[in-house]
Scaffold this motif. Structure first.
Motif, PDB file in Angstrom:
ATOM      1  N   LEU A  65       0.849  -1.189   0.000  1.00  0.00           N
ATOM      2  CA  LEU A  65       0.000   0.000   0.000  1.00  0.00           C
ATOM      3  C   LEU A  65       0.882   1.235   0.000  1.00  0.00           C
ATOM      4  O   LEU A  65       1.838   1.324   0.779  1.00  0.00           O
ATOM      5  CB  LEU A  65      -0.880   0.003   1.260  1.00  0.00           C
ATOM      6  CG  LEU A  65      -1.668   1.276   1.544  1.00  0.00           C
ATOM      7  CD1 LEU A  65      -2.833   1.428   0.582  1.00  0.00           C
ATOM      8  CD2 LEU A  65      -2.198   1.269   2.973  1.00  0.00           C
TER       9      LEU A  65
ATOM     10  N   LEU B 148      -2.338   0.354  -4.585  1.00  0.00           N
ATOM     11  CA  LEU B 148      -2.270  -0.990  -4.023  1.00  0.00           C
ATOM     12  C   LEU B 148      -1.392  -1.822  -4.938  1.00  0.00           C
ATOM     13  O   LEU B 148      -1.644  -1.888  -6.147  1.00  0.00           O
ATOM     14  CB  LEU B 148      -3.665  -1.618  -3.952  1.00  0.00           C
ATOM     15  CG  LEU B 148      -4.571  -1.135  -2.824  1.00  0.00           C
ATOM     16  CD1 LEU B 148      -5.956  -1.739  -2.988  1.00  0.00           C
ATOM     17  CD2 LEU B 148      -4.000  -1.478  -1.469  1.00  0.00           C
TER      18      LEU B 148
ATOM     19  N   ALA C  18     -13.287  -1.929  -1.145  1.00  0.00           N
ATOM     20  CA  ALA C  18     -12.088  -2.138  -0.342  1.00  0.00           C
ATOM     21  C   ALA C  18     -11.893  -3.626  -0.064  1.00  0.00           C
ATOM     22  O   ALA C  18     -10.792  -4.165  -0.200  1.00  0.00           O
ATOM     23  CB  ALA C  18     -12.188  -1.354   0.956  1.00  0.00           C
TER      24      ALA C  18
ATOM     25  N   ILE D 134      -8.652  -5.344   1.407  1.00  0.00           N
ATOM     26  CA  ILE D 134      -8.414  -4.503   2.587  1.00  0.00           C
ATOM     27  C   ILE D 134      -9.447  -4.865   3.652  1.00  0.00           C
ATOM     28  O   ILE D 134     -10.624  -5.043   3.354  1.00  0.00           O
ATOM     29  CB  ILE D 134      -8.560  -3.007   2.240  1.00  0.00           C
ATOM     30  CG1 ILE D 134      -7.570  -2.628   1.133  1.00  0.00           C
ATOM     31  CG2 ILE D 134      -8.338  -2.138   3.465  1.00  0.00           C
ATOM     32  CD1 ILE D 134      -7.704  -1.204   0.650  1.00  0.00           C
TER      33      ILE D 134
ATOM     34  N   VAL E 230      -4.131  -6.165   3.093  1.00  0.00           N
ATOM     35  CA  VAL E 230      -3.846  -5.062   3.996  1.00  0.00           C
ATOM     36  C   VAL E 230      -4.864  -5.109   5.128  1.00  0.00           C
ATOM     37  O   VAL E 230      -6.059  -5.050   4.885  1.00  0.00           O
ATOM     38  CB  VAL E 230      -3.958  -3.701   3.269  1.00  0.00           C
ATOM     39  CG1 VAL E 230      -3.761  -2.564   4.253  1.00  0.00           C
ATOM     40  CG2 VAL E 230      -2.957  -3.624   2.138  1.00  0.00           C
TER      41      VAL E 230
END
Ligand SMILES: Nc1ncnc2c1ncn2[C@@H]1O[C@H](COP(=O)(O)OP(=O)(O)OP(=O)(O)O)[C@@H](O)[C@H]1O
Ligand SMILES: [Mg+2]
Lengths: 324, 503
Positions: B261, B315, B328, B333, B419
């Motif tokens: 990220l 990303l 997301a 994420i 992430v």
């Protein structure tokens, strides 16, 4: 065992109040009129509950998602009138899908307003109740709608036919209840409906697209209304512009009686079916006691109040509380 | 020494819920002018005991004795009338009402004809708020306040009555250091007036700073009471979990991977400005700063909950626009949000369904949700995180606060994100599980996950992070490596005392 205290009894009533009330009703009606528990009568009740029941299935989705749908009654009138009118114009085979498409458009419109524009569902559907009524009247020119050749159409099968030894409306109700019950309890969409109604923010934080889910609920509701309209039209083969008038409240009463909370996030298809039957039996009982059918409007209201009260009481485990 | 009588005594309290014996014959006494800590693991029964005291639950067995008089607490209002004030773990305020109305709910000052005396209400409230040194006034709508400030409103309620005993259930879980200091002053005042105080917290440093005695519960059973001065953290931990705690950090020596990220010049109105940083696979980056420094807002932007006003997010080296949490999640994420009750959980849903909610579309057997797969995920994280519940069918709302938090953590860990962002991950979690979760975060990094940890607890940030980003008032002030960071330079950076350095 020590004796039951008043508090225990209050708590029990608060939790199981609906069932207790229902049993009392049944006992009362049976004493008043022995015909009440007659198999024919019971079958009659189930049969006449089918239309209401089908609509209640759809509204269950809407209520669990935390919204209301007060437009189902007037939407049902719309579907009925439209399908009867088109029956003679383009034939039943085309009239039915055309009517479903039009009703689904109405549902999509409501779903768009409530889901995507996030408008209050009470206001939107109350407005649609009246707007759709206007639409129906415009469509029909204010006249009643009748099928010309009532004897020679297969269209009557949905309302009057029998299959597997059961009236078709009951079969449709049972089938739809089974399918929608699966959708709600076993499929991802159903899970999302509960999440959105239970805590919309947490649902969003879990990646659920709230607007879509709400939109989907109104589509399902509209589909059920169209189905109910089909049964209604097929049963009578002719109709007034106002057949569905007032049904929105009865439907809501059935859903809440079943135990869905108006706050959203709880309720099941099975419970709604129970709610529909309870309402049907109470109304039938009152009829057998010789009360005029319009007394039922008042009774429906009383039942709604009772159900909402017991819903709150069940949450706090008491019939009455000075706070909240 | 004169024989004092306890303000409050509990004798043999038993409370069961379906499938759980939450309290198993607990006895406890609180003396006037004493701060009495109640400690125990998540789900040990602390909140339940206090709810019995506060009239929210009726005990199955046992007695409550106030100043030598056995009493029955008919309900929360009754408890309050008897001088017991309860400040809840889970906030119970009315969002739509003003601060003043919330504080005096049920006992608003009246004028003639029963009209509310607004002037009096405001004056009284502002008097209390001044004492608490908060930055809002009586007329503020509670829904507009941060969680920390809502907690302060809850605390303000305690000061409106002549209390005999005040119960604080994890009051500091969402408070900043400054607010904590104020709270401790309030507690000292109450103490000086001879009020008995029950204090629940998982934060050892507080316990040793302000309490006089410590009682410990384990699995609903009373373990004993000790004078705070006669014990230490290790001793209390031992009483709580029955073993010694390994607090060493498992240093894994793994290579850092590529940049998972990257954020360049990200801004969002007044909330934060010109934020740039990199996060590599295998790395844990801690974000530290005061409440309002913009950390949560950055996390919310990365998770698609806020649109940035400027800047780019990359990303795996590719520029992305994230418009919703759904986006997301699809990009790998995960966010463990700050407020578990409002953002993390559907309280009326069961444990399993809550945990698998973000991936319910992917867990399918034909058109149906795959029951078995779901239960497997739940079981796995229940064991990993030591979640105490009678079973997956239990409604999350019935779990203890710390166990609810663990459900939220399990929910996002089970997504196996690229992430992982955790915002105050151990809020309300007991010392033992906290160490577990820290280890888990380190393990994830070792497996190649990229992790962002936002926390207001300095020890936590220091403990888990490879690098620490210090934020002040919406800006990154400095980025420390774990070798160069010290408590002093970190505090200097987050209070804006140090001028901005290039990150
Ligand atoms: N209303 C309820 N229904 C069912 N079980 C409950 C209920 N309230 C509490 N419990 C159970 O009782 C046990 C004790 O819960 P309690 O909230 O008292 O824990 P706690 O010590 O406060 O934990 P924490 O540190 O996580 O706040 C838990 O196992 C919890 O699941
Ligand atoms: Mg607790």
């Amino acid at each position: 065992m020590s004796g039951l205290t008043r508090k225990d009894i209050g708590g029990f009533l608060a939790r199981q109040g609906i069932l207790v009330a229902f049993v009392l009703f049944i006992i009362g009606f049976t004493i008043a009129n022995a015909r009440f528990l007659d198999p024919d009568n019971i079958m009659g009740v189930v049969r006449s509950s089918a239309i209401l029941g089908v609509m209640a299935l759809g509204v269950t989705f809407v209520v669990i998602s935390g919204n209301l749908d007060l437009s189902v009654g007037s939407m049902m009138s719309f579907s009925t009138i439209v399908v009867l009118d088109l029956h003679d114009k383009i034939g039943p085979a085309l009239a039915i899908p055309a009517m479903f498409a039009m009703t689904l458009c109405l549902g999509a419109f409501i779903g768009f307003l409530v889901g995507y524009l996030k408008l209050n569902s009470l206001i939107v559907t109350l407005g649609m109740l009246s707007a759709i009524h206007g639409l129906t009247l415009t469509y029909s020119g204010g006249k009643n709608m009748d099928i010309a050749d009532k004897e020679g159409t297969w269209f009557s099968v949905f309302g009057q036919g029998e299959a597997l030894g059961l009236p078709v409306p009951i079969l449709i109700f049972v089938l739809l209840a089974a399918v929608l019950g699966m959708l709600l309890s076993k499929m991802p969409f159903g899970r999302k409906v509960y999440a959105v109604g239970g805590n919309g923010t947490a649902a969003t934080f879990s990646g659920i697209r709230r607007a879509r889910v709400v939109f989907g609920c109104y589509l399902i509701s509209a589909f059920c209304v169209a189905t109910a309209g089909l049964i209604q039209a097929s049963r009578s083969l002719g109709s007034q512009n106002t057949v569905g008038q007032g049904l929105e409240l009865e439907v809501l009463a059935a859903v809440i009686l079943g135990g869905a909370s108006l706050m959203g996030g709880s309720g099941t298809i099975f419970k709604t079916v129970v709610g529909v039957l309870i309402l049907g039996f109470i109304q039938n009982g009152l009829l057998l006691m010789g009360l005029q059918f319009y007394v039922q409007y008042v009774v429906t209201w009383i039942i709604i109040i009772l159900a909402v009260w017991l819903d709150i009481a069940a949450k706090r485990g008491k019939l009455w509380s000075p706070i909240a | 020494m004169t024989e004092q009588i306890p303000v409050l005594r509990l004798e043999g309290i038993v409370k069961t819920f379906p499938g759980v014996r939450a309290l198993d014959g607990v006895s406890l006494s609180i003396m006037p002018g004493e701060v009495h800590a109640l400690m125990g693991e998540n789900g040990a029964g602390k909140s339940t005991l206090m709810k019995v005291l506060g009239g929210i639950h009726q005990p199955d067995e046992g007695r409550i004795i106030i100043e030598e008089q056995p009493v029955v607490m008919a309900g929360p209002l009754d408890a309050k009338a008897k001088g017991i004030v309860f400040i809840h773990q889970e906030l119970s305020l009315a969002d739509e009402l003003s601060v003043a109305e919330n504080i005096y709910l049920g006992e608003l000052p009246r004028k003639r004809f029963g009209l509310v005396d607004w002037a009096e209400l405001e004056a009284k409230t502002n008097g209390i708020l001044e004492k608490l040194k908060v930055g809002f006034d009586a007329k503020t709508r509670v829904g507009d306040l941060s969680i920390a400030n809502q907690q302060m409103v809850e605390i303000a309620r305690a000061l409106t009555v002549d209390a005999k005993a005040v119960i604080f259930d994890e009051p500091t879980a969402s408070l900043t250091d400054a607010e904590k200091t104020v709270l401790f002053e309030v507690i000292a005042d109450l103490k000086a007036q001879g009020v008995g105080i029950a204090y629940i917290s998982h934060r050892m440093e507080e316990i040793f700073r302000i309490t006089d005695r410590i009682s410990v519960l384990r699995d609903g059973q009373y373990q004993g009471t000790v004078n705070t001065g006669d014990t230490d953290e290790e001793g209390v931990t031992h009483m709580m979990i029955g073993r010694k705690l390994d607090l060493s950090r498992n240093e894994s020596h793994h290579e850092l991977g590529n940049v998972a990220l990257e954020v360049r010049g990200l801004s969002c109105g007044d909330l934060y400005r010109d934020v740039s940083f990199e996060l590599r696979r295998g790395e844990v980056v801690g974000f530290y700063g005061l409440v309002g420094a913009g950390r949560t807002e950055i996390a919310e932007t990365l998770f698609g909950l806020r649109d940035p006003s400027a800047g780019t997010i990359l990303l795996d080296g590719e520029e992305v626009r994230i418009h919703s949490p759904h986006d997301a999640i699809e990009r790998g994420i995960s966010l463990v949000p700050e407020d578990r009750k409002a953002q993390g959980l559907v309280l009326g849903m069961n444990c399993r369904d809550n945990m698998t909610l973000p991936q319910v579309d992917d867990l399918k057997a034909g058109p149906f949700v795959a029951d078995g797969a779901e239960i497997a995920i739940f079981d796995q994280y229940r064991d990993k995180l030591d979640i105490r519940t009678p079973g997956w069918k239990q409604l999350v709302g019935n779990l203890s606060g710390g166990n609810q938090q663990k459900i939220v953590i399990g929910k996002w860990l089970s997504m196996h994100p690229n992430v992982l962002i955790v915002d105050e991950p151990t809020r309300g979690i007991d010392v033992g599980s906290k160490a577990e979760i820290h280890n888990l975060i380190r393990d994830l990094a070792a497996q190649g996950y990229a992790v962002i940890v936002i926390s207001s607890e300095m020890p936590e940030v220091l403990h888990v992070s490879d690098r620490i980003v210090a934020m002040y008032s919406g800006r990154i002030m400095r980025t420390f490596t774990s070798e160069e960071v010290t408590e002093e330079n970190l505090i200097a950076a987050i209070s804006g005392l140090e001028t901005q350095k290039v990150a």
